[in-house]
Design an enzyme around this catalytic site. Structure first.
Site, PDB file in Angstrom:
ATOM      1  N   GLU A 104       7.753   2.441   6.369  1.00  0.00           N
ATOM      2  CA  GLU A 104       7.955   2.778   4.956  1.00  0.00           C
ATOM      3  C   GLU A 104       9.416   3.099   4.636  1.00  0.00           C
ATOM      4  OE1 GLU A 104       4.543   5.252   3.317  1.00  0.00           O
ATOM      5  OE2 GLU A 104       4.266   5.526   5.466  1.00  0.00           O
ATOM      6  N   SER A 120       1.060   4.238   2.868  1.00  0.00           N
ATOM      7  CA  SER A 120       1.374   3.187   1.898  1.00  0.00           C
ATOM      8  C   SER A 120       0.532   1.925   2.082  1.00  0.00           C
ATOM      9  CB  SER A 120       2.869   2.819   1.960  1.00  0.00           C
ATOM     10  OG  SER A 120       3.656   3.880   1.514  1.00  0.00           O
ATOM     11  N   TYR A 138       4.086  -0.107  -5.229  1.00  0.00           N
ATOM     12  CA  TYR A 138       5.536  -0.048  -5.330  1.00  0.00           C
ATOM     13  C   TYR A 138       6.201  -1.199  -6.079  1.00  0.00           C
ATOM     14  CZ  TYR A 138       4.767   3.435  -1.733  1.00  0.00           C
ATOM     15  OH  TYR A 138       4.328   4.525  -1.045  1.00  0.00           O
ATOM     16  N   ARG A 184      -0.237  15.442  -1.789  1.00  0.00           N
ATOM     17  CA  ARG A 184      -1.132  14.681  -2.666  1.00  0.00           C
ATOM     18  C   ARG A 184      -2.390  14.333  -1.901  1.00  0.00           C
ATOM     19  NH1 ARG A 184       1.119   9.638  -3.125  1.00  0.00           N
ATOM     20  NH2 ARG A 184      -0.799   8.715  -2.310  1.00  0.00           N
ATOM     21  N   ASP A 230      -5.809  12.003  -1.931  1.00  0.00           N
ATOM     22  CA  ASP A 230      -6.411  10.807  -2.517  1.00  0.00           C
ATOM     23  C   ASP A 230      -7.909  10.819  -2.269  1.00  0.00           C
ATOM     24  OD1 ASP A 230      -3.826  10.029  -3.130  1.00  0.00           O
ATOM     25  OD2 ASP A 230      -3.617   8.763  -1.356  1.00  0.00           O
ATOM     26  N   GLU A 238      -7.445  10.712   2.099  1.00  0.00           N
ATOM     27  CA  GLU A 238      -6.350  11.192   2.944  1.00  0.00           C
ATOM     28  C   GLU A 238      -5.490  12.191   2.188  1.00  0.00           C
ATOM     29  OE1 GLU A 238      -3.052   8.419   3.669  1.00  0.00           O
ATOM     30  OE2 GLU A 238      -4.084   7.000   2.361  1.00  0.00           O
ATOM     31  N   ASN A 291      -1.383  13.134   1.714  1.00  0.00           N
ATOM     32  CA  ASN A 291       0.015  12.748   1.922  1.00  0.00           C
ATOM     33  C   ASN A 291       0.862  14.008   1.860  1.00  0.00           C
ATOM     34  OD1 ASN A 291       0.116   9.557   1.618  1.00  0.00           O
ATOM     35  ND2 ASN A 291      -1.402  10.352   0.182  1.00  0.00           N
ATOM     36  N   GLY A 327       5.425   9.719  -2.078  1.00  0.00           N
ATOM     37  CA  GLY A 327       6.495   8.960  -2.694  1.00  0.00           C
ATOM     38  C   GLY A 327       7.090   9.697  -3.887  1.00  0.00           C
TER      39      GLY A 327
END
Length: 302
Positions: free
Chosen positions: A16, A144, A210, A249, A251, A264, A266, A270
């Protein structure tokens, strides 16, 4: 608040890297706009001990994936005695590992989709029968959506496994949840508004995250307020179950009946112009620059 000399860690050597360079560049610009003495620092190009030699006083981690989000970097910063943003060593390592994350959530009674660990010796047909079609195959420790495949037919499982195992020796197959994808940003003790993600692509993959301009992000997410509050509480519990701190974050997806399944966490999300945490922050009146400062304020060691 005077933060002293701040290093913005960006780039790195994970899959990433390009996203991290963009995230870190935006964080650097935002901190400087708030008169923070911030400097870019790419661990791929410089020895991390230079952080101590050059008298950096704290670090904003804008690295994604391995060697930035998985606890290894956090361990080095602990050893250097440098305050850093986000979760600590253990929580970072656990959150990066989707398999261990799921096992902890299961032990805590938190909902997550059924899964199987895949190896070269796995009976792929049996996995397909148990989990049903379609399903997702993913490396356990990448972010990602790198190396991830939505498998629609059992015959595609072998190829999906071959792709994922290029990125991680541990590969999982996960039951497909047929419903909306949601994401929940956490900033300290504050849970930000839920974002609903819609993409015309097969799933919310790297390009949708992205590159594409046709991904839709809905705030408000369209759920009743009481239901949104329940899901925010669930995500905070999932975050805390791994020992996460600072910011991050979570998800998740809902099935057709509205039941949530955690995907998951994070721990270094990002921070690009397509990213979700800044989007959620804007919904509560927090600018990108002020968000970066709040994250940096919470930096600490241990």
């Amino acid at each position: 608040m005077n933060f002293g000399k701040v290093g913005v860690l960006l780039g790195g050597r994970s899959a990433e890297r390009e996203v991290s360079l963009k995230s870190g560049g935006m964080v650097l610009k935002a901190l400087r706009a708030r008169n923070v003495d911030a400097h870019a620092f790419d661990p791929k190009e410089r020895d991390l001990t230079a952080l101590a030699k050059e008298r950096f006083e704290r670090v904003f981690i804008a690295l994604h994936g391995r060697f930035g989000e998985d606890g290894t970097l956090q361990g080095i910063l602990e050893w250097l005695g440098l305050p850093y943003t986000g979760s600590g060593v253990l929580a970072s390592a656990l959150a990066m590992d989707k398999l261990r994350t799921k096992r902890i959530w299961q032990a805590e009674g938190l909902p997550t989709a059924s899964y199987a660990v895949l190896t070269k010796a796995s009976d792929l047909k049996a996995v397909a029968r148990r989990l049903g079609m379609p399903l997702f195959v993913k490396p356990a420790s990448e972010g990602s959506s790198v190396g991830m495949t939505k498998v629609k037919r059992a015959a595609e499982l072998e190829e999906a496994f071959a792709l994922a195992v290029n990125y991680d020796p541990v590969v999982i197959a996960e039951k497909f949840v047929d419903g909306p994808e949601l994401t929940v940003a956490i900033l300290g003790e504050q849970v930000l508004p839920i974002i609903r993600i819609e993409t015309p692509r097969d799933f919310y993959d790297y390009e949708a995250k992205y590159i594409a301009n046709d991904t839709r992000y809905l705030i408000p997410c369209g759920l009743p307020k009481a239901r949104e509050k329940q899901l925010q509480t669930l995500c905070l519990a999932a975050f805390r179950a791994l020992g996460c701190r600072g910011w991050g974050r979570v998800d998740l997806m809902l099935n057709r009946q509205g039941r949530p399944y955690l995907l998951e966490v994070n721990t270094s999300p990002g921070m690009t112009d397509h990213s979700l945490v800044p989007m959620a922050a804007r919904a509560v009146g927090l600018s990108y620059e002020d968000l970066c400062v709040k994250i940096l304020e919470a930096a600490h060691v241990g």
